[in-house]
Design a protein around this motif. Structure first.
Motif, PDB file in Angstrom:
ATOM      1  N   PHE A   5      -2.642  -4.568  -0.333  1.00  0.00           N
ATOM      2  CA  PHE A   5      -1.436  -4.944   0.391  1.00  0.00           C
ATOM      3  C   PHE A   5      -0.484  -3.755   0.444  1.00  0.00           C
ATOM      4  O   PHE A   5      -0.390  -2.996  -0.507  1.00  0.00           O
ATOM      5  CB  PHE A   5      -0.711  -6.107  -0.306  1.00  0.00           C
ATOM      6  CG  PHE A   5      -1.312  -7.442  -0.026  1.00  0.00           C
ATOM      7  CD1 PHE A   5      -0.942  -8.167   1.098  1.00  0.00           C
ATOM      8  CD2 PHE A   5      -2.249  -7.985  -0.901  1.00  0.00           C
ATOM      9  CE1 PHE A   5      -1.491  -9.414   1.344  1.00  0.00           C
ATOM     10  CE2 PHE A   5      -2.799  -9.218  -0.658  1.00  0.00           C
ATOM     11  CZ  PHE A   5      -2.415  -9.946   0.471  1.00  0.00           C
ATOM     12  N   SER A   8       3.700  -6.123   2.700  1.00  0.00           N
ATOM     13  CA  SER A   8       3.309  -7.515   2.961  1.00  0.00           C
ATOM     14  C   SER A   8       2.183  -7.662   3.980  1.00  0.00           C
ATOM     15  O   SER A   8       2.023  -8.719   4.576  1.00  0.00           O
ATOM     16  CB  SER A   8       4.522  -8.337   3.433  1.00  0.00           C
ATOM     17  OG  SER A   8       5.548  -8.299   2.475  1.00  0.00           O
ATOM     18  N   LEU A  10      -2.026  -7.147   4.621  1.00  0.00           N
ATOM     19  CA  LEU A  10      -3.311  -6.956   3.981  1.00  0.00           C
ATOM     20  C   LEU A  10      -4.139  -5.943   4.766  1.00  0.00           C
ATOM     21  O   LEU A  10      -4.279  -6.061   5.984  1.00  0.00           O
ATOM     22  CB  LEU A  10      -4.071  -8.294   3.912  1.00  0.00           C
ATOM     23  CG  LEU A  10      -5.501  -8.243   3.383  1.00  0.00           C
ATOM     24  CD1 LEU A  10      -5.526  -7.793   1.919  1.00  0.00           C
ATOM     25  CD2 LEU A  10      -6.157  -9.607   3.537  1.00  0.00           C
TER      26      LEU A  10
END
Length: 118
Positions: A5, A8, A10
């Motif tokens: 991450f 915020s 991925l």
């Protein structure tokens, strides 16, 4: 490769992370032009004719925020602003060159002339 991450979001690979910073339609063309010389906004706009003012402004802002370019403002009337590649931005140029060569080879294989005829 392990996922990770950042801000915020991925990411599944470092490639995806790098492309978030230099990918898309306009970032590589902007970086490519700035590796050749320092340019003003109007020069970039003229040299990339299909980009809108809104898109050019947002792409320049994003590239500046991540440290790939520097915006230099001169105290003049009217205001004079120049953009230049940073050291970090210069590190992206060899990657862009390889992608460009690969793209040209793919175009030739598909029978697409490069540079295209006007």
């Amino acid at each position: 490769m392990p996922e990770f991450f950042h801000d915020s979001k991925l990411y599944y690979t470092p490639i995806e992370f790098a492309l978030k910073h230099i990918g898309g339609t306009w970032k590589m063309p902007i970086l490519w032009r700035l590796h050749l010389r320092v340019m003003r906004y109007g020069e970039l706009k003229k040299d990339i004719p299909h980009i809108t003012d809104k898109m050019l402004s947002s792409q320049l802002r994003e590239l500046e925020e991540i440290g790939l370019i520097t915006r230099i403002v001169y105290a003049a009337v009217p205001p004079k602003v120049e953009y230049q590649l940073t050291e970090k931005g210069s590190q992206a140029i060899p990657v862009i060159e390889i992608i460009m060569k690969y793209g040209v080879a793919m175009m030739q294989e598909a029978g697409i002339p490069y540079p295209p005829h006007s």
